[in-house]
Write a protein that holds these residues in place. Structure first.
Motif, PDB file in Angstrom:
ATOM      1  N   ASP A   8     -37.263  61.591 -18.573  1.00  0.00           N
ATOM      2  CA  ASP A   8     -38.597  61.985 -18.104  1.00  0.00           C
ATOM      3  C   ASP A   8     -38.575  63.417 -17.591  1.00  0.00           C
ATOM      4  O   ASP A   8     -37.608  63.865 -16.977  1.00  0.00           O
ATOM      5  CB  ASP A   8     -39.075  61.071 -16.975  1.00  0.00           C
ATOM      6  CG  ASP A   8     -39.577  59.725 -17.463  1.00  0.00           C
ATOM      7  OD1 ASP A   8     -39.721  59.550 -18.696  1.00  0.00           O
ATOM      8  OD2 ASP A   8     -39.826  58.857 -16.610  1.00  0.00           O
ATOM      9  N   LYS A   9     -39.665  64.133 -17.844  1.00  0.00           N
ATOM     10  CA  LYS A   9     -39.854  65.459 -17.278  1.00  0.00           C
ATOM     11  C   LYS A   9     -40.419  65.299 -15.873  1.00  0.00           C
ATOM     12  O   LYS A   9     -41.239  64.430 -15.629  1.00  0.00           O
ATOM     13  CB  LYS A   9     -40.821  66.270 -18.129  1.00  0.00           C
ATOM     14  CG  LYS A   9     -40.230  66.739 -19.431  1.00  0.00           C
ATOM     15  CD  LYS A   9     -41.226  67.401 -20.354  1.00  0.00           C
ATOM     16  CE  LYS A   9     -42.093  68.436 -19.736  1.00  0.00           C
ATOM     17  NZ  LYS A   9     -43.000  69.085 -20.685  1.00  0.00           N
ATOM     18  N   GLY A  32     -31.009  70.998  -6.045  1.00  0.00           N
ATOM     19  CA  GLY A  32     -32.057  70.063  -6.433  1.00  0.00           C
ATOM     20  C   GLY A  32     -32.132  69.856  -7.935  1.00  0.00           C
ATOM     21  O   GLY A  32     -32.232  68.725  -8.415  1.00  0.00           O
ATOM     22  N   VAL A  33     -32.071  70.948  -8.684  1.00  0.00           N
ATOM     23  CA  VAL A  33     -32.117  70.856 -10.148  1.00  0.00           C
ATOM     24  C   VAL A  33     -30.900  70.088 -10.658  1.00  0.00           C
ATOM     25  O   VAL A  33     -31.016  69.222 -11.540  1.00  0.00           O
ATOM     26  CB  VAL A  33     -32.205  72.268 -10.786  1.00  0.00           C
ATOM     27  CG1 VAL A  33     -31.931  72.217 -12.277  1.00  0.00           C
ATOM     28  CG2 VAL A  33     -33.571  72.886 -10.503  1.00  0.00           C
ATOM     29  N   LYS A  34     -29.744  70.379 -10.104  1.00  0.00           N
ATOM     30  CA  LYS A  34     -28.513  69.674 -10.511  1.00  0.00           C
ATOM     31  C   LYS A  34     -28.651  68.172 -10.276  1.00  0.00           C
ATOM     32  O   LYS A  34     -28.304  67.365 -11.150  1.00  0.00           O
ATOM     33  CB  LYS A  34     -27.320  70.217  -9.736  1.00  0.00           C
ATOM     34  CG  LYS A  34     -26.009  69.558 -10.086  1.00  0.00           C
ATOM     35  CD  LYS A  34     -24.871  70.107  -9.250  1.00  0.00           C
ATOM     36  CE  LYS A  34     -23.612  69.328  -9.558  1.00  0.00           C
ATOM     37  NZ  LYS A  34     -22.579  69.490  -8.566  1.00  0.00           N
ATOM     38  N   LYS A  37     -31.027  66.541 -12.767  1.00  0.00           N
ATOM     39  CA  LYS A  37     -30.368  66.414 -14.074  1.00  0.00           C
ATOM     40  C   LYS A  37     -29.313  65.316 -14.070  1.00  0.00           C
ATOM     41  O   LYS A  37     -29.131  64.627 -15.076  1.00  0.00           O
ATOM     42  CB  LYS A  37     -29.764  67.754 -14.486  1.00  0.00           C
ATOM     43  CG  LYS A  37     -30.823  68.773 -14.874  1.00  0.00           C
ATOM     44  CD  LYS A  37     -30.198  70.084 -15.308  1.00  0.00           C
ATOM     45  CE  LYS A  37     -31.264  71.053 -15.769  1.00  0.00           C
ATOM     46  NZ  LYS A  37     -30.682  72.317 -16.239  1.00  0.00           N
ATOM     47  N   GLU A  38     -28.628  65.143 -12.949  1.00  0.00           N
ATOM     48  CA  GLU A  38     -27.644  64.060 -12.845  1.00  0.00           C
ATOM     49  C   GLU A  38     -28.309  62.697 -12.991  1.00  0.00           C
ATOM     50  O   GLU A  38     -27.696  61.747 -13.467  1.00  0.00           O
ATOM     51  CB  GLU A  38     -26.903  64.140 -11.500  1.00  0.00           C
ATOM     52  CG  GLU A  38     -25.893  65.263 -11.437  1.00  0.00           C
ATOM     53  CD  GLU A  38     -25.311  65.465 -10.046  1.00  0.00           C
ATOM     54  OE1 GLU A  38     -25.727  64.774  -9.092  1.00  0.00           O
ATOM     55  OE2 GLU A  38     -24.435  66.345  -9.909  1.00  0.00           O
ATOM     56  N   TYR A  39     -29.559  62.592 -12.578  1.00  0.00           N
ATOM     57  CA  TYR A  39     -30.321  61.355 -12.747  1.00  0.00           C
ATOM     58  C   TYR A  39     -30.896  61.227 -14.160  1.00  0.00           C
ATOM     59  O   TYR A  39     -31.569  60.254 -14.478  1.00  0.00           O
ATOM     60  CB  TYR A  39     -31.468  61.275 -11.747  1.00  0.00           C
ATOM     61  CG  TYR A  39     -31.041  61.020 -10.335  1.00  0.00           C
ATOM     62  CD1 TYR A  39     -30.295  59.889  -9.995  1.00  0.00           C
ATOM     63  CD2 TYR A  39     -31.386  61.898  -9.316  1.00  0.00           C
ATOM     64  CE1 TYR A  39     -29.905  59.651  -8.691  1.00  0.00           C
ATOM     65  CE2 TYR A  39     -31.009  61.668  -8.003  1.00  0.00           C
ATOM     66  CZ  TYR A  39     -30.272  60.538  -7.701  1.00  0.00           C
ATOM     67  OH  TYR A  39     -29.882  60.309  -6.408  1.00  0.00           O
ATOM     68  N   GLY A  40     -30.649  62.230 -14.984  1.00  0.00           N
ATOM     69  CA  GLY A  40     -31.146  62.201 -16.352  1.00  0.00           C
ATOM     70  C   GLY A  40     -32.566  62.701 -16.489  1.00  0.00           C
ATOM     71  O   GLY A  40     -33.195  62.505 -17.529  1.00  0.00           O
ATOM     72  N   LEU A  41     -33.077  63.358 -15.463  1.00  0.00           N
ATOM     73  CA  LEU A  41     -34.439  63.874 -15.500  1.00  0.00           C
ATOM     74  C   LEU A  41     -34.445  65.330 -15.930  1.00  0.00           C
ATOM     75  O   LEU A  41     -33.443  66.036 -15.805  1.00  0.00           O
ATOM     76  CB  LEU A  41     -35.083  63.731 -14.118  1.00  0.00           C
ATOM     77  CG  LEU A  41     -35.133  62.303 -13.588  1.00  0.00           C
ATOM     78  CD1 LEU A  41     -35.609  62.277 -12.141  1.00  0.00           C
ATOM     79  CD2 LEU A  41     -36.032  61.438 -14.461  1.00  0.00           C
TER      80      LEU A  41
END
Length: 87
Positions: A8-9, A32-34, A37-41
């Motif tokens: 999801d975006k 925060g971005v990392k 992304k770790e959550y797959g978002l």
């Protein structure tokens, strides 16, 4: 209500002071971005999210536009029935 899923975006908006756009906050943004992304978002910064305190103080309508655009952009909630995403 549904939760965000992998792929999801996620729209990043600055609804408060505009602090996200300040240089001293860049480390927090990276973290925060990392994490997202770790959550797959897929984090997507809205056009005014990083413009800084002075700009968003002078143009509060820019913050509101980012929020409205995020909720109206189907790509941010295409996999969900509801338009609310909880992270």
């Amino acid at each position: 209500m549904q939760y965000a899923r992998k792929g999801d975006k996620v729209a990043i908006v600055s609804l408060s002071s505009g602090i996200l756009g300040e240089e001293f906050c860049s480390h927090n943004i990276e973290i925060g971005v990392k994490r997202l992304k770790e959550y797959g978002l897929e984090p997507v910064f809205m056009p005014n999210a990083l413009k800084g305190i002075e700009y968003l103080k002078a143009y509060p309508e820019a913050r509101a536009k980012d929020l409205k655009d995020a909720f109206s952009d189907i790509s941010f909630h295409k996999s969900m029935e509801a338009k609310t995403v909880i992270i």
